[in-house]
Design a protein around this motif. Structure first.
Motif, short mmCIF file in Angstrom:
data_model
loop_
_atom_site.label_atom_id
_atom_site.label_comp_id
_atom_site.label_asym_id
_atom_site.label_seq_id
_atom_site.Cartn_x
_atom_site.Cartn_y
_atom_site.Cartn_z
N SER A 62 -3.29 -102.12 65.30
CA SER A 62 -3.19 -101.41 66.57
C SER A 62 -3.90 -100.06 66.51
O SER A 62 -4.17 -99.46 67.55
N ASP A 110 -5.29 -105.56 72.90
CA ASP A 110 -5.19 -104.62 74.02
C ASP A 110 -4.22 -105.21 75.03
O ASP A 110 -4.52 -106.18 75.70
N GLN A 127 -1.28 -99.21 78.98
CA GLN A 127 -1.41 -97.76 79.00
C GLN A 127 -2.83 -97.38 79.39
O GLN A 127 -3.79 -98.12 79.07
N SER A 181 -6.17 -97.91 77.03
CA SER A 181 -5.90 -98.89 75.98
C SER A 181 -7.17 -99.64 75.56
O SER A 181 -7.35 -99.96 74.38
N ARG A 197 -9.09 -97.41 73.22
CA ARG A 197 -8.45 -97.39 71.91
C ARG A 197 -8.81 -98.64 71.12
O ARG A 197 -9.15 -98.57 69.92
N ASP A 237 1.33 -94.42 69.24
CA ASP A 237 1.70 -95.23 70.41
C ASP A 237 2.83 -94.54 71.16
O ASP A 237 3.92 -94.35 70.62
#
Length: 348
Positions: A33, A62, A66, A69, A72, A192
Motif C-alpha cells: 500500500s 487503489d 480517498q 489514491s 499514491r 493511511d
C-alpha cells in the motif's frame, strides 16, 4: 563493513523464512500500500528473493476511497519499478456497492484483486504486510465480536485463497520495527488516514484500546495476544482434522463416501455435492467441540453462506442430536432446512 541495522535484519530474516518454503517457479508478489509495514516488506523481499532464486513482483491496490489514491498507487508503482520489481501492477477496484461494512467491502475487493493478479502472473505466492500488532488487534476484535476459536486464531501465516498462496512473513515482527526499517533505508511511508479514523473499529482498537492495555498490563501484551492466536490456531487445526474425519464417518446414504469416486447415479453425485445425511448415533458420540465443527462444515456443504452461518444455527442443529424432542426443522441461511427423521439428519 557496517553492521546491518537490527530492524532491517529482523524484516529480512522473517521474509527469508517465509520464502524458503516457496516451491513453485512463478514470481512472488508483494501487496504494497505504501505504508510502513508493506514498504518494509517490499524492500526486504527485493533483497531476499533474488538470493533465493525467486523473481519478485509488486501489486498495489487503489481502492478509490480517498482523494489522491490513484496518485499514491502510481508513486508506489514507480518506486517498485526503480527497485527492479517485475511485474509491477496497479489494481484499481470498486468498493462502494459491495455488501457489508466499509472495512469488509474494502478487504473483499482488495483480496479479489490480489488473487486475480496472482493468477494472471502465475505467482507462487502473495506476501502481505500484517505485523504482530495487526495480529493483536485482530484477536481483540474477535473477542469483542464473541468469535469462536477460528476468529481468535487470528490471521494465519500461510493461507490458500482460491488456489493462491498468501503469506504473512511479519506476524512475529512489530510495527515499530517496520517503521525503523523504513527510516534506516531512507523510505518515506504513506500514512493511511483510515488507520486513525475513529469511524473504523480497527482504528479505535489501534489508537485507544491497545495502548490502554499496554499501559495497564505492560508492553508484552501485544506479543502475548499474538502468541495466544498462534496456540489457538494450532489447536484448531487439530480439531478441524478430527471433524473432517468424523464427518466422513457420520455420512449415510448413497453419497456417504465422497472419496469412493464419482457416483454412477447422477442423483447420488448431487448428494455428494450438497452433503449426504448424517447418522445421529455417530454425531452423539462425538465431543461437543468436534460435533459443532462437523455440523458447521456440513451446513456449509449444504450451501449455507459462511458469512451468514452463525453459532445459533449450529446450536439449533446440535439440538436435533443432543436435545431431540420432536422439534421441527432448523432453518439455515440460504433457504436451507435440516430435519431429523428417525436416526438421520438430512435436508428438511
Amino acid at each position: 563493513m557496517a553492521a546491518l541495522a537490527p530492524p532491517v535484519a529482523a524484516v529480512r530474516v522473517a521474509v527469508r523464512a517465509a520464502l524458503t518454503g516457496v516451491g513453485r517457479p512463478g514470481p512472488v508478489l508483494v501487496a504494497c500500500s505504501g505504508g510502513a509495514d508493506s514498504l518494509a516488506l517490499a524492500a526486504a523481499t527485493a533483497f531476499v528473493a533474488p538470493r533465493l532464486g525467486l523473481a519478485a513482483g509488486l501489486v498495489t491496490v487503489d481502492h478509490g476511497l480517498q482523494p489522491g489514491s490513484a496518485d499514491r498507487a502510481r508513486d508506489v508503482a514507480r518506486w517498485a519499478a526503480d527497485q527492479a520489481f517485475s511485474p509491477v501492477e496497479v489494481a484499481t477496484v470498486t468498493v462502494r456497492g459491495r455488501p457489508g461494512g466499509p472495512e469488509a467491502a474494502a478487504r473483499e475487493a482488495r483480496y479479489q484483486a490480489l488473487v486475480d493478479t496472482a493468477r494472471r502472473y502465475d505467482a507462487s505466492a502473495v506476501l502481505l504486510g500484517h505485523t504482530r500488532d495487526d495480529q493483536a488487534e485482530t484477536v481483540l476484535l474477535a473477542l469483542a465480536r464473541g468469535a469462536g476459536p477460528h476468529g481468535l486464531a487470528g490471521m494465519p501465516a500461510r493461507r490458500e485463497l482460491a488456489g493462491v498462496t498468501l503469506l504473512r512473513p511479519l506476524l512475529d515482527v512489530d510495527r515499530e520495527q517496520t517503521r525503523k526499517a523504513c527510516a534506516v533505508l531512507g523510505l518515506s511511508p504513506w500514512e493511511d488516514p483510515h488507520n486513525t479514523d475513529p469511524g473504523y473499529a480497527r482504528a479505535r482498537v489501534r489508537s485507544d484500546l491497545l495502548p490502554a492495555l499496554i499501559a495497564t498490563l505492560g508492553p508484552g501484551v501485544v506479543a502475548n495476544l499474538a502468541r495466544t492466536a498462534r496456540m489457538i490456531a494450532e489447536d484448531t487445526e487439530v480439531l478441524d482434522d478430527l471433524a473432517a474425519t468424523a464427518l466422513r464417518a457420520a455420512r449415510v446414504g448413497p453419497a456417504a463416501d465422497p472419496a469412493a469416486g464419482p457416483a454412477a447415479d447422477p442423483a447420488a453425485a448431487g448428494a455428494v455435492r450438497t452433503g449426504a445425511g448424517l447418522a445421529v448415533a455417530v454425531l452423539a458420540g462425538l465431543s461437543a467441540a468436534v460435533r459443532s465443527r462437523v455440523l458447521h462444515r456440513w451446513a456449509r456443504e449444504l450451501g449455507a453462506p459462511p458469512a451468514a452461518l452463525s453459532a445459533r444455527h449450529v446450536t439449533a442443529l446440535d439440538a436435533l442430536v443432543t436435545n431431540w424432542h420432536g422439534q421441527g426443522p432448523v432453518h439455515l441461511p440460504g433457504a436451507i432446512t435440516v430435519a431429523r427423521r428417525g436416526d438421520t439428519l438430512g435436508r428438511g
